[in-house]
Design a protein around this motif. Structure first.
Motif, PDB file in Angstrom:
ATOM      1  N   ASN A 173       0.833  -1.205   0.000  1.00 45.06           N
ATOM      2  CA  ASN A 173       0.000   0.000   0.000  1.00 45.06           C
ATOM      3  C   ASN A 173       0.866   1.253   0.000  1.00 45.06           C
ATOM      4  O   ASN A 173       0.546   2.243  -0.667  1.00 45.06           O
ATOM      5  N   CYS A 174       1.967   1.218   0.757  1.00 49.84           N
ATOM      6  CA  CYS A 174       2.889   2.351   0.766  1.00 49.84           C
ATOM      7  C   CYS A 174       3.638   2.452  -0.558  1.00 49.84           C
ATOM      8  O   CYS A 174       3.803   3.545  -1.114  1.00 49.84           O
ATOM      9  N   ILE A 175       4.094   1.311  -1.082  1.00 46.28           N
ATOM     10  CA  ILE A 175       4.860   1.310  -2.323  1.00 46.28           C
ATOM     11  C   ILE A 175       4.044   1.899  -3.461  1.00 46.28           C
ATOM     12  O   ILE A 175       4.580   2.609  -4.327  1.00 46.28           O
ATOM     13  N   ARG A 176       2.732   1.645  -3.464  1.00 44.76           N
ATOM     14  CA  ARG A 176       1.898   2.166  -4.545  1.00 44.76           C
ATOM     15  C   ARG A 176       1.728   3.684  -4.480  1.00 44.76           C
ATOM     16  O   ARG A 176       1.242   4.297  -5.432  1.00 44.76           O
ATOM     17  N   THR A 177       2.120   4.314  -3.362  1.00 46.57           N
ATOM     18  CA  THR A 177       2.069   5.782  -3.300  1.00 46.57           C
ATOM     19  C   THR A 177       3.334   6.429  -3.840  1.00 46.57           C
ATOM     20  O   THR A 177       3.349   7.643  -4.084  1.00 46.57           O
TER      21      THR A 177
END
Length: 308
Positions: free
Chosen positions: A3-7
């Protein structure tokens, strides 16, 4: 954390657009697992992911606690006086966040009114998921007992579907697959050591006798895998009994000359395992390795449309 990587693409975009206008990005890394507390691991991750702004290690969750945070990721916009003016938890609402960034920079005197940038658009849900009458997505699944016991205690059943798992904290247990697997739950075959954060293969084998199994619904599948050795090891991956192909393999999957699909685990991190062209419903994923270093922290799943 997927979820963080997709930001990251959005953060990089804003960094490139607004640094000259006064935007400063500071990353605060609050780790889920112990290996994420290691400075060398975090440094390597920032290099591989192209993170060029400062990243603070919040290993004791001091900043996390002071902000009363409960989310990966969380975004806070702080004005020139040090006041938190905007928060957003989780993914999405990128256009709204960028509008607020521009508003606060203009308030601080930045001349960006003439910057005619395209809006930051949220990721699109996969059309097959969006249009399905049976739309479901498998929730994040944790292998360690630290997450499983509370989940089971508070009525969600736990992330593992075998009863002897819950009696085997810091101990090895021998698992046998039931005749039918419940979707969205982890199942183990063979001996596995049940740890606080992860489950680790309990022996060296020569024929992939032992495995991790689950029925998932998603477009993409990621696995956070362990590595107890400096030597890489292979994890064979199949879906519905078939090797992966160029059409559905994740970025970290290698297709061997004989067609075998596998992940080469070189260190503890998240690996991209499955990248279907579109959302699929209740496919059986199996991962196996002959190495006794093979271990799992967690699975995460995605339903966003595949990037073209």
């Amino acid at each position: 954390c997927i979820n963080c990587i997709r930001t990251y693409p959005f953060l990089k975009l804003w960094h490139s657009r607004y640094t000259d206008g006064g935007l400063v990005i500071i990353g605060v890394h609050s780790p889920e697992f112990d290996f994420e507390k290691d400075l060398d691991n975090v440094t390597q991750a920032t290099i591989e992911d192209g993170i060029i702004w400062p990243v603070a290690l919040d290993n004791d969750f001091v900043t996390w606690t002071n902000y009363s945070n409960r989310f990966w990721p969380a975004k806070y916009l702080i004005d020139r006086e040090g006041i938190v003016r905007y928060t957003h938890f989780g993914e999405g609402q990128y256009a709204e966040t960028e509008d607020k960034i521009r508003e606060l920079l203009e308030e601080a005197g930045a001349d960006i009114l003439t910057d005619d940038f395209d809006k930051s658009l949220d990721q699109n849900l996969d059309p097959a998921f969006r249009d399905s009458d049976d739309a479901e997505v498998t929730r994040e699944l944790y292998a360690g007992y630290e997450r499983n016991l509370p989940d089971r205690l508070y009525g969600r059943g736990g992330y593992v579907g075998q009863a002897n798992y819950y009696l085997s904290r810091e101990d090895s247990a021998n698992f046998t697959l039931p005749g039918e697997l419940i979707p969205g739950v982890l199942y183990f075959q063979g001996p596995w050591l049940v740890g606080k954060e992860s489950v680790t293969h309990g022996r060296v084998t020569d024929g992939h006798q032992d495995s991790i199994n689950l029925i998932y619904s998603a477009r993409s599948v990621n696995a956070v895998l362990t590595s107890g050795s400096e030597s890489p090891y292979r994890v064979r991956v199949t879906v519905d009994g078939e090797y992966l192909t160029a059409d559905n393999k994740g970025e970290d999957v290698v297709i061997g000359e004989d067609g075998e699909s596998y992940v080469l685990v070189t260190g503890p991190r998240m690996y991209s395992v499955v990248e279907n062209s579109e959302w699929v419903w209740r496919k059986t994923l199996k991962m196996s390795s002959d190495s006794d270093h093979f271990g799992l922290f967690a699975f995460t799943f995605g339903i966003y449309q595949k990037a073209s």
